[in-house]
Design an enzyme around this catalytic site. Structure first.
Site, PDB file in Angstrom:
ATOM      1  N   GLY A  33       1.089  -1.300  -0.002  1.00  0.00           N
ATOM      2  CA  GLY A  33      -0.284  -0.070   0.055  1.00  0.00           C
ATOM      3  C   GLY A  33       1.046   0.755   0.255  1.00  0.00           C
ATOM      4  O   GLY A  33       1.599   1.705   0.024  1.00  0.00           O
ATOM      5  N   ASN A  34      -0.034   2.212   0.140  1.00  0.00           N
ATOM      6  CA  ASN A  34       0.921   3.356   0.146  1.00  0.00           C
ATOM      7  C   ASN A  34       0.586   4.704   1.464  1.00  0.00           C
ATOM      8  O   ASN A  34      -0.703   4.369   1.560  1.00  0.00           O
ATOM      9  CB  ASN A  34       1.040   4.335  -1.121  1.00  0.00           C
ATOM     10  N   ARG A  35       1.043   5.605   1.721  1.00  0.00           N
ATOM     11  CA  ARG A  35       0.086   7.067   2.769  1.00  0.00           C
ATOM     12  C   ARG A  35      -0.364   7.056   2.204  1.00  0.00           C
ATOM     13  O   ARG A  35      -0.863   8.534   3.334  1.00  0.00           O
ATOM     14  CB  ARG A  35       1.729   7.708   2.952  1.00  0.00           C
ATOM     15  N   SER A  36      -1.296   6.905   1.312  1.00  0.00           N
ATOM     16  CA  SER A  36      -2.508   8.500   0.994  1.00  0.00           C
ATOM     17  C   SER A  36      -3.440   7.699   1.773  1.00  0.00           C
ATOM     18  O   SER A  36      -4.057   7.143   2.385  1.00  0.00           O
ATOM     19  CB  SER A  36      -2.952   7.482  -0.787  1.00  0.00           C
TER      20      SER A  36
END
Ligand code: CTP
Ligand code: CA
Length: 236
Positions: A33-36
């Protein structure tokens, strides 16, 4: 435009907004995943609804928002399906989602164990696994390529950039706008301590074929959202 002028300027329009980071599963309990946080996309959806639009928010962050159709997705492939379906008769699409560029090539249907038996002699294999990735489709680029003349929504991209040796945040933004072929690109500078999860944002709004830039912020994500819709309504 001030709020009073804006109110209702998207009445009768259908818009699609994407938000949040996609999650690309490795096994039933793990994902890449990512930090959005999805906050800017949520603010875009809320602002469009306040201005009278019929809004579909395609997001990885489950949320409820008055007057907004929310479609919850997890992966980039699911996001693509939902966006393509929602965009059929849309006047504008804003791709604020942080779409994973890659996904694991294989999905393990059962939890990956840290130690597993080798096939031959039954001894435990303690080696670390290698995760092979494959490219996800570039949904924004696909929207640009597939838009016909009959239905041609205004297409807005977001670019989260860190400057590097090869150019500034804005250099990368301009190059990306040309590469993607979208109508508007909203560029913001990111880092672990910048933008992600924050309630404020600082962006530069670029228009294809124009040297003018609109700088917004530091401002609330609601104010940034209104500036993006101002750019969109200019093109409708
Ligand atoms: N985007 C997309 N599909 C992808 C990747 C990105 O639709 N597979 C969209 C994002 O929603 C955003 C825009 O493209 O609106 C720019 O995303 P970004 O990650 O900044 O651009 P990339 O082309 O993926 O370039 P890079 O990550 O290498 O900077
Ligand atoms: Ca990317």
């Amino acid at each position: 435009a001030d709020a009073a002028v804006r109110r209702g300027d998207l009445a009768g329009r259908r818009v699609v907004v994407t938000s949040g980071g996609t999650r690309e599963p490795l096994d039933p309990v793990r994902f890449l995943g990512n930090r959005s946080s999805g906050k800017q996309g949520r603010a875009l959806a809320a602002a469009a609804a306040a201005r009278g639009a019929q809004v579909t928010l395609v997001t990885s962050v489950p949320t409820e928002l008055a007057g907004v159709d929310v479609v919850t997705i997890e992966t980039a492939l699911q996001l693509r399906d939902a966006v393509v379906a929602a965009t059929a008769d849309a006047d504008a699409v804003v791709m604020a989602a942080a779409v994973a560029d890659f996904r694991p090539a294989d999905y393990a249907p059962t939890k990956i164990k840290k130690s597993h038996d080798t096939a031959d002699d039954g001894s435990a294999d303690e080696s670390a696994p290698t995760i092979t990735l494959v490219r996800n489709p570039d949904i924004l680029a696909e929207l640009v390529t597939s838009r016909g003349s009959a239905t041609s929504p205004v297409i807005v991209g977001f670019a989260a950039e860190t400057g590097d040796d090869t150019g500034s945040v804005l250099d990368h933004g301009r190059a990306k706008l040309e590469r993607k072929g979208c109508d508007v690109l909203v560029v913001n500078e990111v880092g672990v301590d910048k933008t992600f999860g924050a309630d404020d944002n600082t962006v530069t709004i670029l228009r294809r074929g124009s040297d003018e830039t609109v700088e917004v912020g530091p401002a609330s994500k609601a104010a940034v959202a209104d500036a993006v819709w101002d750019a969109v309504t200019d093109l409708l």
